[in-house]
Design a protein around this motif. Structure first.
Motif, PDB file in Angstrom:
ATOM      1  N   ILE A 106       0.825  -1.300   0.079  1.00 52.02           N
ATOM      2  CA  ILE A 106      -0.468  -0.271   0.027  1.00 52.02           C
ATOM      3  C   ILE A 106       1.270   1.163  -0.073  1.00 52.02           C
ATOM      4  CG2 ILE A 106      -1.954   1.346   1.289  1.00 52.02           C
ATOM      5  CD1 ILE A 106      -2.798  -1.039   2.800  1.00 52.02           C
ATOM      6  N   ALA A 107       1.781   1.354   0.961  1.00 55.86           N
ATOM      7  CA  ALA A 107       2.950   2.158   1.016  1.00 55.86           C
ATOM      8  C   ALA A 107       3.468   2.962  -0.165  1.00 55.86           C
ATOM      9  CB  ALA A 107       3.376   2.080   2.559  1.00 55.86           C
ATOM     10  N   GLU A 122      -4.256   4.702   6.008  1.00 57.76           N
ATOM     11  CA  GLU A 122      -3.176   6.687   6.720  1.00 57.76           C
ATOM     12  C   GLU A 122      -4.761   7.031   7.462  1.00 57.76           C
ATOM     13  OE1 GLU A 122      -4.666   8.683   3.831  1.00 57.76           O
ATOM     14  OE2 GLU A 122      -2.498   8.173   2.542  1.00 57.76           O
ATOM     15  N   MET A 123      -5.873   6.440   8.269  1.00 57.43           N
ATOM     16  CA  MET A 123      -6.885   6.486   9.081  1.00 57.43           C
ATOM     17  C   MET A 123      -6.390   5.618  10.150  1.00 57.43           C
ATOM     18  SD  MET A 123     -10.464   6.011   7.732  1.00 57.43           S
ATOM     19  CE  MET A 123     -11.263   5.408   8.931  1.00 57.43           C
ATOM     20  N   ILE A 127      12.264  -3.273   7.720  1.00 55.28           N
ATOM     21  CA  ILE A 127      11.847  -2.580   6.223  1.00 55.28           C
ATOM     22  C   ILE A 127      10.663  -1.926   6.319  1.00 55.28           C
ATOM     23  CG2 ILE A 127      10.244  -4.779   4.741  1.00 55.28           C
ATOM     24  CD1 ILE A 127      12.921  -7.493   5.996  1.00 55.28           C
ATOM     25  N   LEU A 128       9.821  -2.272   7.751  1.00 57.57           N
ATOM     26  CA  LEU A 128       9.380  -1.388   7.357  1.00 57.57           C
ATOM     27  C   LEU A 128       9.163   0.608   7.103  1.00 57.57           C
ATOM     28  CD1 LEU A 128       5.814  -3.499   9.805  1.00 57.57           C
ATOM     29  CD2 LEU A 128       6.433  -3.057   6.670  1.00 57.57           C
ATOM     30  N   PRO A 183       7.672   6.572   3.046  1.00 60.56           N
ATOM     31  CA  PRO A 183       7.021   6.597   1.513  1.00 60.56           C
ATOM     32  C   PRO A 183       5.857   6.762   2.426  1.00 60.56           C
ATOM     33  CG  PRO A 183       7.227   4.045   1.719  1.00 60.56           C
ATOM     34  CD  PRO A 183       8.573   4.617   2.982  1.00 60.56           C
ATOM     35  N   LEU A 184       4.527   6.214   2.780  1.00 62.07           N
ATOM     36  CA  LEU A 184       3.604   6.568   3.811  1.00 62.07           C
ATOM     37  C   LEU A 184       3.695   7.753   4.031  1.00 62.07           C
ATOM     38  CD1 LEU A 184       0.027   5.119   3.282  1.00 62.07           C
ATOM     39  CD2 LEU A 184       0.998   4.607   5.632  1.00 62.07           C
TER      40      LEU A 184
END
Lengths: 236, 159
Positions: A48-49, A64-65, B21-22, B29-30
């Protein structure tokens, strides 16, 4: 307990259940399930990211929520700097525990070939996570505040040192036992319910356990946030 | 499951790797996207506010210009009306003067003509009367005294 133990020991039969490493035993079922939870986290969250856009899709919106909700909690307790420093750690902690809690509720695959269990039903996992939280707490606390960070052990006065130390030791113990106990009890009860009343009751319990899994992940993360909060009390 | 063993250490390593990793491939990126969106929204709001202020200023400027133009137009119309009134009054005065002058000249002409006519008539009468009187008395009255006498008589008759 016997049924649960037996069931959880019959997981991936074609792979070793235990291995000895430097004279210590590693419980491989827990590790397989940990890896499985990690893979789910990396694939889902990473997927997703990496495809994240400025105008989000449904999956990105959901993620995101959750992320913004948790970041809001972090910012409320630790301030912006606290959120910036700890967001990746706490988000990883939350999503890993959440996925770990929920995969124990997946149905068996191929008869008894693969039996999913929650990695968090192993005290080693819960305690490892709790101790990691405490270790990070001390490391970041010392890095940012020096050894004065330990000043809170003698507050409000020096005589409180023993009680404060007991409290400090109790934190990871209670965090880990709460997580471990809730998840293990949920899985045991599910197995018992399947044997006592195979219809409806286990389904209701699975639904309840799904909620418990989310709640326990949230509680663990929230306690970690509360533990980290004093590090940023001067800045917040 | 409830025994402490090396799973504990394996789990810590497991979690640290997952965190790495996350942290790199998911949350970074998020968070970038979230920050970028927050910045963009903030910039858009600032820009919208700036545009709104500019629009308000332009509106005020246009309103002021419109008001000025309206006032100017009213002043021009008032001035034009005044000019027209002045021209009309002047023309009227001039026309009146010309009329008076023409009437006066006409009267003078008439008077002159009248005097001329009277003189002519007088002359004719004198001549005629003289001739009549000459014929009447069958003698020629051509001396200056005769002419004066006749003129006096004619004047007495005419007046």
């Amino acid at each position: 307990m016997g049924n649960a133990e037996q069931a959880s020991n019959e997981i991936i039969h074609y792979l070793p259940q235990h291995i000895d490493f430097l004279g210590a035993t590693v419980h491989m079922q827990t590790l397989y399930m940990s890896w499985f939870a990690c893979i789910i986290c990396v694939v889902v969250l990473g997927g997703i990211a990496c495809g994240a856009k400025l105008i989000p899709g449904r999956a990105q919106c959901m993620l995101e929520m959750l992320v913004e909700w948790l970041c809001g909690l972090m910012e409320g307790n630790m301030g912006k700097e606290g959120r910036r420093v700890f967001a990746p750690f706490l988000l990883t902690l939350f999503f890993y525990i959440f996925v770990s809690n929920e995969i124990g509720l997946l149905p068996q695959v191929g008869g008894h070939m693969v039996h999913f269990t929650s990695p968090t039903n192993d005290i080693n996992v819960a305690f490892a996570l709790a101790l990691t939280v405490m270790a990070v707490n001390y490391l970041v606390g010392i890095y940012r505040n020096g050894f004065g960070f330990f000043g809170h052990f003698v507050k409000p006065f020096a005589a409180m040192l023993p009680l404060n130390m007991v409290e400090e030791i109790a934190k990871p113990v209670t965090m880990s036992l709460r997580l471990f106990g809730n998840i293990l009890a949920g899985e045991i009860l599910l197995i018992v319910l399947y044997q006592l009343a195979p219809w409806v009751a286990p389904d209701a319990w699975v639904f309840f356990s799904l909620c418990v899994g989310f709640l326990q992940a949230f509680v663990f993360t929230m306690l970690a946030i509360v533990n980290f909060a004093p590090i940023f009390k001067h800045e917040h | 499951m409830v025994d402490f063993d090396a799973t504990f250490f394996a789990q810590i390593i497991n979690f640290i790797i997952l965190l790495g990793i996350l942290g790199k491939f998911a949350f970074k990126p998020l968070m970038n996207v979230l920050d970028e969106r927050a910045n963009r929204i903030s910039n858009d709001l600032d820009s919208a506010e700036k545009t709104r202020v500019e629009a308000e200023e332009l509106k005020a400027q246009y309103t002021k210009q419109m008001e000025e133009a309206r006032n100017e137009a009213a002043a021009i119309v008032a001035k034009a009306t005044q000019n027209a009134q002045n021209i009309e009054a002047e023309a009227r005065t001039q026309a009146q003067a010309e009329k008076d002058q023409m009437i006066s000249a006409a009267k003078q002409n008439i008077e002159n003509e009248k005097q001329q006519a009277l003189a002519d008539v007088r002359k004719q009468v004198i001549a005629l009367a003289t001739e009549i009187a000459g014929k009447v008395v069958s003698q020629k009255l051509d001396s200056a005294e005769d002419q004066a006498l006749v003129a006096k008589t004619a004047d007495a008759v005419l007046n």
